[in-house]
Design an enzyme around this catalytic site. Structure first.
Site, PDB file in Angstrom:
ATOM      1  N   LYS A  37       0.531  -1.279  -0.076  1.00 53.94           N
ATOM      2  CA  LYS A  37      -0.120  -0.233   0.040  1.00 53.94           C
ATOM      3  C   LYS A  37       1.009   1.451   0.124  1.00 53.94           C
ATOM      4  O   LYS A  37       0.559   2.209  -0.635  1.00 53.94           O
ATOM      5  CB  LYS A  37      -1.178  -0.036   1.164  1.00 53.94           C
ATOM      6  CG  LYS A  37      -0.345   0.099   2.483  1.00 53.94           C
ATOM      7  CD  LYS A  37      -1.287  -0.140   3.756  1.00 53.94           C
ATOM      8  CE  LYS A  37      -0.716  -0.207   5.076  1.00 53.94           C
ATOM      9  NZ  LYS A  37      -1.374  -0.731   6.080  1.00 53.94           N
ATOM     10  N   ARG A 132      -7.623   0.224  16.389  1.00 53.30           N
ATOM     11  CA  ARG A 132      -7.833   0.506  14.915  1.00 53.30           C
ATOM     12  C   ARG A 132      -8.992  -0.538  14.653  1.00 53.30           C
ATOM     13  O   ARG A 132      -9.826  -0.837  15.394  1.00 53.30           O
ATOM     14  CB  ARG A 132      -6.373   0.557  14.184  1.00 53.30           C
ATOM     15  CG  ARG A 132      -6.768   1.340  12.685  1.00 53.30           C
ATOM     16  CD  ARG A 132      -5.558   1.390  11.904  1.00 53.30           C
ATOM     17  NE  ARG A 132      -5.380   0.231  11.354  1.00 53.30           N
ATOM     18  CZ  ARG A 132      -4.438  -0.166  10.292  1.00 53.30           C
ATOM     19  NH1 ARG A 132      -3.658   0.869   9.787  1.00 53.30           N
ATOM     20  NH2 ARG A 132      -4.281  -1.180   9.755  1.00 53.30           N
TER      21      ARG A 132
HETATM   22  C1  LIG Z   1      -0.507  -1.380   6.718  1.00 58.47           C
HETATM   23  C2  LIG Z   1      -0.764  -2.873   7.102  1.00 58.47           C
HETATM   24  C3  LIG Z   1       0.262  -3.575   7.445  1.00 58.47           C
HETATM   25  C4  LIG Z   1       1.861  -3.579   7.032  1.00 58.47           C
HETATM   26  O1  LIG Z   1       2.362  -2.756   7.992  1.00 58.47           O
HETATM   27  P1  LIG Z   1       3.731  -2.293   8.271  1.00 58.47           P
HETATM   28  O2  LIG Z   1       4.059  -1.787   9.587  1.00 58.47           O
HETATM   29  O3  LIG Z   1       4.231  -1.610   6.835  1.00 58.47           O
HETATM   30  O4  LIG Z   1       4.513  -3.884   8.062  1.00 58.47           O
HETATM   31  C5  LIG Z   1      -0.185  -4.823   8.075  1.00 58.47           C
HETATM   32  N1  LIG Z   1      -1.622  -5.025   8.078  1.00 58.47           N
HETATM   33  C6  LIG Z   1      -2.473  -4.336   7.929  1.00 58.47           C
HETATM   34  C7  LIG Z   1      -4.006  -4.709   8.474  1.00 58.47           C
HETATM   35  C8  LIG Z   1      -2.310  -3.042   7.395  1.00 58.47           C
HETATM   36  O5  LIG Z   1      -3.135  -2.068   7.355  1.00 58.47           O
END
Ligand SMILES: *Cc1c(COP(=O)(O)O)cnc(C)c1O
Length: 367
Positions: A37, A132
């Protein structure tokens, strides 16, 4: 001439980082979803992650997943953001799995998948305190029970996301809690959960310390692969590169000016009141990148002695006195980026994206 501003990224370094992280995870029986992302699903980055050993690709946006599919990437895709009710059909159409916490969504995904004769996999998210996404643990059993009997969807497992919103640091206790919730569900429903997804980039230290319950078998990793850092303290992760991404911007104006503004001062263009250190006259440079392109607080000049003074939407303003006599109009300066700066630079249409391998530019497919 190379287009400017531009973001270059070294696919070999990203691949190497992915190999380091998937190796560590693999040693602990953990499969890794590579999360794209932060790079807007750039296909060349996804390919580098896959070469480096990630099992599949996760992204938060359907647009990004479509982009990767259209670029010919053959991988399962997971939507790592909660799907919208208004887009359940599209989620089923273009992803293999999604993260979920709302019964209404599960029902809609069920109908959408069943209508297409498909099975959509869902990972149910549980909130262990980061506030979250996720079901509160007490609500989990009834929702999993309902999901497990809906046609068209299959409960792939349970997941938890920590550190991203409230900065809650993952601990051995969190992992044990997740596993015990999963095992209670397995026992009461007589099902087996294929995935227990406990980690993102914030969990690497816990993993290395051997404090992750052996039933946790899945991680979703973005930043540690892209920027080579764990995310509780942003420590460089051993055996990874922190410099896969570089921002390049061009000098538009270069003049000696006073270090202090002249005249009575009100608010700046963004409602702030910046402070200026008294340094006498300085060599002042304007570069062609600004707040519309990057999170200015998240970039660091790669040339020592260069100081960022501030930015407007289209200009970055620097003290380049340290480069007097060396910098010209049309010359470039380079910057390292943190996660926030990288996200915004990848998202800005004005910043050209240039993958490189062995220092040589390659096309956007990464080949
Ligand atoms: C963005 C995201 C990740 C990845 O997180 P990082 O800190 O970049 O490894 C993993 N799980 C979810 C649900 C996310 O939104």
């Amino acid at each position: 001439m190379m287009p400017s501003p531009r973001l270059t990224f070294d696919l070999d370094r990203i691949e190497h980082n992915a190999r380091t992280i998937t190796g560590l995870c693999g040693d602990h029986g953990i499969r890794v979803t590579g999360v794209t992302k932060c790079v807007c699903g750039h296909p060349a980055v996804a390919r580098a992650m896959l070469r480096g050993g990630v099992a599949d690709i996760g992204d938060s946006r359907l647009e990004n997943i479509r982009r990767m599919r259209e670029a010919g990437i053959e991988s399962p895709f997971v939507l790592v953001r909660l799907p919208p009710l208004s887009g359940a059909e599209q989620v089923v159409e273009c992803t293999d799995a999604s993260l979920n916490s709302e019964p209404a969504l599960l029902r809609r995904l069920s109908v959408a998948a069943d209508d297409r004769g498909q099975v959509h996999e869902v990972m149910l998210m549980v909130d262990l305190g980061d506030l979250r996404e996720g079901l509160w643990p007490s609500d989990l059993p009834s929702v999993v029970a309902e999901a497990a009997q809906l046609p068209g969807i299959r409960v792939r497992g349970l997941g938890v996301n920590l550190a991203c919103f409230a900065g809650v640091v993952p601990t051995e206790k969190h992992m044990n809690r997740l596993v015990s919730l999963a095992e209670e569900i397995e026992e009461s429903l007589g099902i087996e959960l294929a995935y227990i997804s406990g980690l993102n980039s914030s969990g690497l230290e816990l993993l290395e310390a051997g404090s992750v319950h052996p039933r946790v078998n899945h991680a979703r990793i973005g930043e540690a692969i892209l920027l080579g850092r764990e995310t509780t303290q942003r420590r460089p992760w051993p055996g990874t590169h922190q410099d896969a991404f570089t921002l390049h911007a061009e000098v538009l104006e270069l003049k000696t000016k006073p270090s202090q503004p002249v005249g009575e001062r009100g608010e700046d263009a963004f409602g702030g009141t910046p402070r200026f250190e008294e340094r006498g006259d300085i060599l002042h440079a304007l570069l062609n990148v600004g707040r519309e392109d990057v999170d200015v607080a998240g970039i660091t000049p790669l040339v020592p002695g260069v100081r960022i003074l501030g930015a407007s939407s289209g200009y970055l303003i620097l003290d380049v006195s340290a480069l007097a006599g060396k910098l010209r109009i049309g010359g470039e300066l380079t910057f390292a980026l943190n996660y926030s700066a990288l996200l915004r630079a990848m998202t800005s249409e004005y910043v050209k994206k240039q993958p490189v391998r062995n220092g040589v530019p390659v096309n956007s497919r990464g080949v």
